[in-house]
Design a protein around this motif. Structure first.
Motif, PDB file in Angstrom:
ATOM      1  N   HIS A  90      27.921  44.707  30.055  1.00 59.28           N
ATOM      2  CA  HIS A  90      29.053  44.301  30.888  1.00 59.28           C
ATOM      3  C   HIS A  90      29.228  45.329  32.002  1.00 59.28           C
ATOM      4  N   VAL A  91      29.310  44.832  33.235  1.00 51.71           N
ATOM      5  CA  VAL A  91      29.519  45.733  34.370  1.00 51.71           C
ATOM      6  C   VAL A  91      30.744  45.255  35.154  1.00 51.71           C
ATOM      7  N   HIS A  92      31.662  46.164  35.489  1.00 48.16           N
ATOM      8  CA  HIS A  92      32.819  45.819  36.310  1.00 48.16           C
ATOM      9  C   HIS A  92      32.380  45.926  37.769  1.00 48.16           C
ATOM     10  N   CYS A  98      33.626  40.653  36.987  1.00 48.75           N
ATOM     11  CA  CYS A  98      32.788  41.277  35.967  1.00 48.75           C
ATOM     12  C   CYS A  98      31.451  40.554  35.954  1.00 48.75           C
TER      13      CYS A  98
END
Ligand code: NI
Length: 133
Positions: A90-92, A98
């Motif tokens: 998961h990357v913001h 996201c």
């Protein structure tokens, strides 16, 4: 490595020139390696056309995490398909968005179903299944 077999092919000068330019742009060391890659890719495409084949790939989705219940829905679906999921990241991306990349392995048809279920939820902006093998 398997023993290599040599064979010649007939090709027009025009097509050869375009192919050589493409090879150079890609950085291939030889025409042979480029042609081998083409053949492998075509054979893999053919295998992937069969929905019962076990395949490996990734599902990438981008969504707005401010939308109520969206993150929970995505998690629930992934738990329903836990047998197919190897890992996820998961990357913001920014304040709203996201990105999630889910590495998957399983029956091709089932992975398509999972990708569709994740992609069609309201708030998911993009969802894509990419098969690598
Ligand atoms: Ni995030």
């Amino acid at each position: 490595m398997d023993q290599l077999t040599r064979y010649g092919i007939s090709i027009s000068q025009e097509l050869q020139d375009k192919f050589d330019a493409w090879i150079q742009q890609k950085g291939y060391q030889s025409r042979s390696e480029a042609i081998r890659d083409f053949i492998r890719e075509k054979l893999i495409d053919q295998e992937h056309a069969n929905k019962d084949t076990v395949v490996i790939g990734s599902i990438s989705i981008v969504y707005d995490h401010h939308i109520p219940e969206l993150s929970a829905k995505l998690t629930t679906i992934q738990h329903d398909f836990q047998d197919c999921i190897i890992s996820s990241m998961h990357v913001h991306i920014d304040h709203h968005n996201c990105m999630e990349v889910v590495i998957v392995k399983g029956n091709h048809g089932e992975l398509e179903t999972l990708a569709d279920k994740l992609s069609v939820i309201k708030g998911v902006k993009t969802g894509k299944l990419t098969l690598v093998y």
